[in-house]
Design a protein around this motif. Structure first.
Motif, PDB file in Angstrom:
ATOM      1  N   SER A 245      -4.035  -0.441  15.812  1.00 38.77           N
ATOM      2  CA  SER A 245      -2.881  -0.908  15.041  1.00 38.77           C
ATOM      3  C   SER A 245      -1.560  -0.614  15.750  1.00 38.77           C
ATOM      4  O   SER A 245      -0.508  -1.065  15.301  1.00 38.77           O
ATOM      5  N   ASP A 246      -1.608   0.108  16.837  1.00 40.99           N
ATOM      6  CA  ASP A 246      -0.403   0.432  17.608  1.00 40.99           C
ATOM      7  C   ASP A 246       0.145  -0.831  18.271  1.00 40.99           C
ATOM      8  O   ASP A 246      -0.615  -1.645  18.790  1.00 40.99           O
TER       9      ASP A 246
ATOM     10  N   SER B 101       1.625  -1.219  21.101  1.00 47.35           N
ATOM     11  CA  SER B 101       1.310  -1.293  22.526  1.00 47.35           C
ATOM     12  C   SER B 101      -0.113  -1.826  22.746  1.00 47.35           C
ATOM     13  O   SER B 101      -0.369  -2.546  23.706  1.00 47.35           O
ATOM     14  N   TYR B 102      -1.038  -1.490  21.856  1.00 43.58           N
ATOM     15  CA  TYR B 102      -2.405  -2.004  21.937  1.00 43.58           C
ATOM     16  C   TYR B 102      -2.409  -3.527  21.794  1.00 43.58           C
ATOM     17  O   TYR B 102      -3.055  -4.233  22.565  1.00 43.58           O
TER      18      TYR B 102
ATOM     19  N   THR C  38       1.106   4.631  29.292  1.00 47.78           N
ATOM     20  CA  THR C  38       0.745   3.965  28.040  1.00 47.78           C
ATOM     21  C   THR C  38      -0.255   2.853  28.291  1.00 47.78           C
ATOM     22  O   THR C  38      -1.211   2.683  27.527  1.00 47.78           O
TER      23      THR C  38
ATOM     24  N   VAL D   9      -5.705   4.667  22.357  1.00 47.42           N
ATOM     25  CA  VAL D   9      -4.637   4.260  21.449  1.00 47.42           C
ATOM     26  C   VAL D   9      -5.268   3.502  20.298  1.00 47.42           C
ATOM     27  O   VAL D   9      -6.209   2.711  20.483  1.00 47.42           O
ATOM     28  N   ASP D  10      -4.759   3.721  19.091  1.00 45.66           N
ATOM     29  CA  ASP D  10      -5.276   3.047  17.907  1.00 45.66           C
ATOM     30  C   ASP D  10      -4.995   1.547  17.980  1.00 45.66           C
ATOM     31  O   ASP D  10      -3.971   1.114  18.506  1.00 45.66           O
TER      32      ASP D  10
END
Length: 159
Positions: A52-53, A55-56, A40, A49-50
């Motif tokens: 808005s995620d 994890s981001y 990830t 990864v977007d």
């Protein structure tokens, strides 16, 4: 022939160290109150990864800057230790053995205690930092004449 072999070993050691640093940085970014697996972390770092995620947001807004700051802090500490060892020509020189840390602590303690006795509280971190710096520099100035250090110019002049 030997210098070429040493250079090759140095390059291999540097490459392995940088690779190890990168792997450990990826694991360090993933470790926290919310665990992120290394896959990830790599997906976030490479933009898969977007934004808005969660994890981001965790990686880019919180953990990456802390890991980078830790790397620079560790590098600065190792360079300062190397400079102390070169300056005092002592392979075991460090701030604790030389008394530099104690001098910094003494200066900060005197500033805090002196401020309380004078009727005001010295709690500004910048003033305390300057006090610690002045205490450390005072101890270094007292110890430097006894270190046996000579400038590189004096060594060149003797040749």
């Amino acid at each position: 022939m030997k210098s070429g072999n040493i250079r090759r070993k140095t390059k291999v050691t540097a490459a392995i160290s940088l690779l190890l640093l990168a792997v450990l940085a990826i694991f360090a970014i993933g470790i926290g109150s919310v665990y992120l697996p290394p896959e990830t972390v790599l997906q976030v770092l490479f933009g898969r990864v977007d934004s808005s995620d969660p994890s981001y947001i965790i990686v880019w807004n919180m953990r990456l800057s802390r890991v980078i700051a830790s790397m620079f802090g560790g590098a600065a500490l190792s360079i300062s230790g190397l400079i102390l060892q070169i300056l005092f020509q002592n392979p075991i020189a460090d701030p604790y053995i030389l008394g530099i840390s104690s001098g910094a602590r003494l200066a900060v303690g005197m500033m805090l205690l002196g401020g309380v006795m004078a009727g005001f509280h010295v709690t500004n971190p910048w003033i305390l930092f300057l006090g610690a710096l002045s205490g450390a520099l005072a101890v270094m100035a007292l110890k430097w004449p006894f270190s046996g250090w000579r400038s590189p110019v004096s060594r060149i002049c003797r040749m």
